[in-house]
Design an enzyme around this catalytic site. Structure first.
Site, PDB file in Angstrom:
ATOM      1  CB  CYS A  10       0.067   6.234  -1.500  1.00  0.00           C
ATOM      2  SG  CYS A  10       0.683   4.972  -2.625  1.00  0.00           S
ATOM      3  NE  ARG A  41       1.416   6.424  12.405  1.00  0.00           N
ATOM      4  CZ  ARG A  41       0.832   6.269  11.259  1.00  0.00           C
ATOM      5  NH1 ARG A  41      -0.589   5.685  11.324  1.00  0.00           N
ATOM      6  NH2 ARG A  41       1.537   6.444  10.358  1.00  0.00           N
ATOM      7  NE  ARG A  88      -7.110   3.745   3.602  1.00  0.00           N
ATOM      8  CZ  ARG A  88      -7.345   2.971   4.552  1.00  0.00           C
ATOM      9  NH1 ARG A  88      -8.686   2.341   5.106  1.00  0.00           N
ATOM     10  NH2 ARG A  88      -6.536   2.648   5.492  1.00  0.00           N
ATOM     11  NE  ARG A  89      -6.278   3.369   8.628  1.00  0.00           N
ATOM     12  CZ  ARG A  89      -4.904   3.048   8.667  1.00  0.00           C
ATOM     13  NH1 ARG A  89      -4.100   4.147   8.939  1.00  0.00           N
ATOM     14  NH2 ARG A  89      -4.564   1.874   8.504  1.00  0.00           N
ATOM     15  NE  ARG A 110       3.855  10.674   8.500  1.00  0.00           N
ATOM     16  CZ  ARG A 110       4.901  11.020   7.982  1.00  0.00           C
ATOM     17  NH1 ARG A 110       4.797  12.362   7.480  1.00  0.00           N
ATOM     18  NH2 ARG A 110       5.933  10.281   7.638  1.00  0.00           N
ATOM     19  CE  LYS A 165      -0.750   0.619   5.021  1.00  0.00           C
ATOM     20  NZ  LYS A 165      -1.734   1.201   5.923  1.00  0.00           N
ATOM     21  CG  ASP A 166       3.648   2.266   2.815  1.00  0.00           C
ATOM     22  OD1 ASP A 166       2.598   2.852   2.937  1.00  0.00           O
ATOM     23  OD2 ASP A 166       4.297   2.038   3.548  1.00  0.00           O
TER      24      ASP A 166
END
Length: 289
Positions: A233, A148, A125-126, A142, A81-82
């Site tokens: 992305c 995180r 997106r989230r 980030r 996905k990156d």
């Protein structure tokens, strides 16, 4: 004894994913030894801005691409996905993993939760989909997963939303408080899939034991959908494909922030047409078909 040099970001999760590839290579061919080569990418260094402000997730692959082009490593390992939609044709994706859990998850702090603090979330997106579920206090966060989680446990956030795949690969499944179904929060394209790049034309037969054809097909369809929407992305688009009863089934999320449009839809067809279905669904949700 042949040595394969494996390039990876130097985060804990990235190294775990690289070792999944390395173990598969060494199991497939006992005459091969793998060597890990880690590096910090630009995306790992710039932590005070959201990704869309600094050039998107392509920042997580730039240094690895350069190492591959300069023959400092033989293959590179990424969270698929990156990987930007535009892949350097000289550095093709040569193998992908079986998909880990594709869902997003909610994680609460170890100590008492301060509900006044925001929910930490790294992507538009989230954020958009969480808002639709009734979450109102959302703030960007980030750093790698471990960073995180520390911010969460230090009281900076009331909760985090992260990818289940990374949490599970880190052995932190016990931290998950809730799984969001793909209908609640549609995942990023290729979420849960590990991708391997190599130089064009090189023999990568040693990856045969690692590669998953089903994940390759679902990934192609998801990435075709995102690319057709011109979604990098960091764009608030999502795509989730699966193969059900021999058919390719794709769900997609289209967002036009300027016009306030948020649309979800799905389409199915033959597995061999995965990319065509991705493009057709994108056109349908944009209103072009």
């Amino acid at each position: 004894m042949r040595i394969i040099r494996v390039g990876s970001r130097d985060s804990k999760l990235a190294i775990i994913q690289a070792k999944i590839v390395m173990d598969a290579i060494e199991s497939f061919d006992k005459n091969i030894k793998t060597r890990l080569v880690t590096m910090k990418t630009t995306g790992d260094k710039i932590l005070d801005k959201t990704l869309d402000k600094v050039g998107g997730k392509g920042l997580f692959v730039k240094e690895l691409d350069e190492a591959l082009l300069n023959n400092l490593v033989d293959i590179t390992v990424h969270s698929y996905k990156d990987v930007p939609m535009e892949v350097n044709p000289d550095l093709p994706i040569v193998a992908v993993s079986k998909r880990e859990d594709e869902r997003d998850v909610l994680i609460l702090p170890k100590a008492k939760r301060d509900e006044a603090k925001p929910v930490g979330c790294s992507s538009k997106r989230r954020t958009i989909q969480l808002s639709q579920l009734g979450y109102t206090n959302i703030a960007p966060i980030r750093g790698n997963v471990i960073t995180r989680l520390k911010k969460l446990d230090d009281g900076e956030f009331s909760a985090l939303v992260l990818a289940a795949a990374g949490i599970k690969r880190l052995g932190l499944t016990h931290r998950i408080n809730k799984y969001f179904s793909p209908e609640e929060i549609m995942p990023a394209a290729c979420q849960g899939v590990i991708a391997v790049q190599a130089r064009k034309g090189e023999n990568v037969d040693f990856l045969k034991g690692f590669h998953c054809e089903e994940a390759e097909k679902t990934s192609l369809g998801e990435r075709a959908f995102v690319a057709a929407l011109d979604g990098g992305c960091s764009s608030p688009v999502a795509a989730y494909a699966r193969i059900e009863k021999g058919k390719f089934v794709l769900s997609g999320l289209y967002v036009n922030e300027e016009k306030g449009i948020v649309r979800k839809g799905s389409m199915s067809g033959e597995i061999k047409d995965a990319e065509k279905i991705g493009i057709a669904l994108a056109q349908k949700l944009k209103g072009e078909k």
